[in-house]
Design a protein around this motif. Structure first.
Motif, PDB file in Angstrom:
ATOM      1  N   PRO A  66      68.817  36.968  47.791  1.00 52.06           N
ATOM      2  CA  PRO A  66      68.713  37.572  46.456  1.00 52.06           C
ATOM      3  C   PRO A  66      67.817  38.808  46.494  1.00 52.06           C
ATOM      4  CG  PRO A  66      68.410  35.204  46.334  1.00 52.06           C
ATOM      5  CD  PRO A  66      68.434  35.575  47.797  1.00 52.06           C
ATOM      6  N   GLN A  67      68.210  39.805  45.734  1.00 54.07           N
ATOM      7  CA  GLN A  67      67.456  41.052  45.671  1.00 54.07           C
ATOM      8  C   GLN A  67      66.912  41.210  44.244  1.00 54.07           C
ATOM      9  OE1 GLN A  67      70.886  43.240  47.094  1.00 54.07           O
ATOM     10  NE2 GLN A  67      69.737  43.782  48.944  1.00 54.07           N
ATOM     11  N   PRO A  68      65.616  40.971  44.056  1.00 52.39           N
ATOM     12  CA  PRO A  68      65.038  40.969  42.702  1.00 52.39           C
ATOM     13  C   PRO A  68      65.261  42.265  41.940  1.00 52.39           C
ATOM     14  CG  PRO A  68      63.444  40.172  44.319  1.00 52.39           C
ATOM     15  CD  PRO A  68      64.629  40.655  45.078  1.00 52.39           C
ATOM     16  N   GLN A  69      65.216  43.409  42.611  1.00 51.92           N
ATOM     17  CA  GLN A  69      65.391  44.669  41.895  1.00 51.92           C
ATOM     18  C   GLN A  69      66.814  44.800  41.353  1.00 51.92           C
ATOM     19  OE1 GLN A  69      64.913  44.331  45.130  1.00 51.92           O
ATOM     20  NE2 GLN A  69      66.250  45.686  46.278  1.00 51.92           N
ATOM     21  N   ILE A  70      67.802  44.281  42.074  1.00 51.71           N
ATOM     22  CA  ILE A  70      69.182  44.305  41.580  1.00 51.71           C
ATOM     23  C   ILE A  70      69.318  43.336  40.413  1.00 51.71           C
ATOM     24  CG2 ILE A  70      71.580  43.751  42.140  1.00 51.71           C
ATOM     25  CD1 ILE A  70      71.042  44.825  44.953  1.00 51.71           C
ATOM     26  N   LYS A  71      68.747  42.161  40.549  1.00 49.42           N
ATOM     27  CA  LYS A  71      68.793  41.165  39.477  1.00 49.42           C
ATOM     28  C   LYS A  71      68.148  41.723  38.208  1.00 49.42           C
ATOM     29  CE  LYS A  71      67.528  36.397  38.443  1.00 49.42           C
ATOM     30  NZ  LYS A  71      66.937  35.154  38.953  1.00 49.42           N
ATOM     31  N   ILE A 131      76.903  35.423  38.567  1.00 46.03           N
ATOM     32  CA  ILE A 131      76.621  34.026  38.894  1.00 46.03           C
ATOM     33  C   ILE A 131      75.763  33.938  40.163  1.00 46.03           C
ATOM     34  CG2 ILE A 131      77.674  31.835  39.645  1.00 46.03           C
ATOM     35  CD1 ILE A 131      77.925  32.411  36.630  1.00 46.03           C
ATOM     36  N   TYR A 132      76.052  34.786  41.137  1.00 48.79           N
ATOM     37  CA  TYR A 132      75.260  34.805  42.374  1.00 48.79           C
ATOM     38  C   TYR A 132      73.787  35.056  42.063  1.00 48.79           C
ATOM     39  CZ  TYR A 132      73.165  36.648  46.635  1.00 48.79           C
ATOM     40  OH  TYR A 132      72.313  36.877  47.678  1.00 48.79           O
ATOM     41  N   HIS A 133      73.519  36.021  41.180  1.00 50.38           N
ATOM     42  CA  HIS A 133      72.132  36.391  40.877  1.00 50.38           C
ATOM     43  C   HIS A 133      71.458  35.434  39.887  1.00 50.38           C
ATOM     44  CE1 HIS A 133      71.584  40.097  43.117  1.00 50.38           C
ATOM     45  NE2 HIS A 133      72.835  40.418  42.804  1.00 50.38           N
ATOM     46  N   PHE A 134      72.233  34.836  38.969  1.00 50.73           N
ATOM     47  CA  PHE A 134      71.603  34.058  37.898  1.00 50.73           C
ATOM     48  C   PHE A 134      71.911  32.568  37.937  1.00 50.73           C
ATOM     49  CE2 PHE A 134      71.583  38.414  36.499  1.00 50.73           C
ATOM     50  CZ  PHE A 134      70.295  38.547  36.021  1.00 50.73           C
ATOM     51  N   ARG A 162      67.787  44.905  37.343  1.00 53.91           N
ATOM     52  CA  ARG A 162      68.652  45.972  36.807  1.00 53.91           C
ATOM     53  C   ARG A 162      69.835  45.366  36.056  1.00 53.91           C
ATOM     54  NH1 ARG A 162      73.176  47.957  38.509  1.00 53.91           N
ATOM     55  NH2 ARG A 162      73.003  47.120  40.606  1.00 53.91           N
ATOM     56  N   LEU A 163      70.441  44.324  36.623  1.00 58.25           N
ATOM     57  CA  LEU A 163      71.552  43.637  35.966  1.00 58.25           C
ATOM     58  C   LEU A 163      71.097  43.015  34.647  1.00 58.25           C
ATOM     59  CD1 LEU A 163      73.220  41.884  39.044  1.00 58.25           C
ATOM     60  CD2 LEU A 163      74.109  43.854  37.763  1.00 58.25           C
ATOM     61  N   LEU A 164      69.920  42.410  34.666  1.00 63.38           N
ATOM     62  CA  LEU A 164      69.402  41.775  33.457  1.00 63.38           C
ATOM     63  C   LEU A 164      69.150  42.797  32.353  1.00 63.38           C
ATOM     64  CD1 LEU A 164      68.503  39.246  32.001  1.00 63.38           C
ATOM     65  CD2 LEU A 164      66.266  39.467  33.126  1.00 63.38           C
ATOM     66  N   GLU A 165      68.598  43.940  32.722  1.00 58.36           N
ATOM     67  CA  GLU A 165      68.375  45.001  31.727  1.00 58.36           C
ATOM     68  C   GLU A 165      69.689  45.437  31.091  1.00 58.36           C
ATOM     69  OE1 GLU A 165      65.640  46.616  30.382  1.00 58.36           O
ATOM     70  OE2 GLU A 165      64.517  44.998  31.341  1.00 58.36           O
ATOM     71  N   ALA A 166      70.715  45.649  31.930  1.00 59.06           N
ATOM     72  CA  ALA A 166      72.021  46.084  31.426  1.00 59.06           C
ATOM     73  C   ALA A 166      72.673  44.997  30.569  1.00 59.06           C
ATOM     74  CB  ALA A 166      72.932  46.473  32.587  1.00 59.06           C
ATOM     75  N   CYS A 167      72.538  43.746  30.969  1.00 60.35           N
ATOM     76  CA  CYS A 167      73.083  42.642  30.178  1.00 60.35           C
ATOM     77  C   CYS A 167      72.374  42.543  28.825  1.00 60.35           C
ATOM     78  CB  CYS A 167      72.955  41.325  30.938  1.00 60.35           C
ATOM     79  SG  CYS A 167      74.089  41.138  32.327  1.00 60.35           S
ATOM     80  N   ALA A 168      71.056  42.716  28.818  1.00 65.02           N
ATOM     81  CA  ALA A 168      70.299  42.671  27.560  1.00 65.02           C
ATOM     82  C   ALA A 168      70.710  43.829  26.656  1.00 65.02           C
ATOM     83  CB  ALA A 168      68.800  42.700  27.837  1.00 65.02           C
ATOM     84  N   ASP A 169      70.873  45.023  27.219  1.00 59.87           N
ATOM     85  CA  ASP A 169      71.346  46.175  26.431  1.00 59.87           C
ATOM     86  C   ASP A 169      72.681  45.849  25.770  1.00 59.87           C
ATOM     87  OD1 ASP A 169      69.141  47.690  27.205  1.00 59.87           O
ATOM     88  OD2 ASP A 169      70.253  48.814  28.743  1.00 59.87           O
TER      89      ASP A 169
END
Length: 195
Positions: free
Chosen positions: A5-10, A45-48, A12-19
């Motif tokens: 897992p790459q926390p910085q990618i996770k 799913i892989y990240h979360f 970034r994905l979370l920020e975009a999902c929240a937006d």
């Protein structure tokens, strides 16, 4: 050997999902979030882990943004009466900056999605008591925090049901006059009502 897992990618994905969720609400499926993030549902799913884990993370991120933004708006300022601060906070909370949060968390309170955050209603109340107590301390009445919060929540429910911004805004300004009176502040420090 699998990828780590790459926390910085996770993040970034979370920020975009929240937006996306703040703009459009919590989706029933992962595809809208995958599209919004430019990735696939499989990668989410892989990240979360699971859809519910992702949605809980999205709600948590959105809630933290709300607390950061409106916690600052509710902060007492030495150069103005706290009722003026509260009036400005009401305008911000009910205006374009606050609407996405009101929609998202209103959806959470009233739907089956409540299972994503079972104690949300309690948390949504207690989160605001501290900032209000701190602000109301500036006028010597931190004990009014529960009353102020109850009025805000009630008027937000009224606004959601009726869409009558002018009437609910005037009701809140009238209430602030009562807070001024209860704190012994002079009438000259009360926010001006719109005629």
């Amino acid at each position: 050997m699998g990828r780590r897992p790459q926390p910085q990618i996770k993040d970034r994905l979370l920020e975009a999902c929240a937006d996306h969720a703040l703009a459009h609400g919590l989706p029933d499926r992962l595809e809208p979030l995958a599209t919004a993030t430019g990735t696939s549902a499989r990668m989410l799913i892989y990240h979360f882990g699971t859809r519910d884990d992702l949605l809980r993370a999205v709600l948590g991120r959105a809630r933290q943004r709300q607390l950061d933004t409106f916690g600052d708006v509710l902060r007492a300022r030495p150069d103005e009466p706290y009722t003026v601060t509260l009036d400005r906070a009401w305008t911000s909370i009910t205006g374009p900056d606050g609407q996405p949060y009101l929609r998202m968390f209103g959806q959470l309170r009233e739907s089956a999605e409540q299972q994503l955050w079972p104690n949300f209603r309690r948390t949504a109340t207690t989160d605001w008591l501290g900032p209000l107590e701190d602000g109301l301390l500036s006028i010597g009445r931190p004990d009014l925090a529960t009353l102020v919060l109850a009025v805000i929540r009630g008027l937000l429910m009224d606004l959601d049901a009726t869409g009558d911004t002018a009437r609910t805004g005037q009701a809140f300004r009238d209430f602030l006059g009562t807070v001024d009176h209860l704190s012994g502040a002079s009438r000259s420090t009360a926010p001006c009502s719109q005629e």
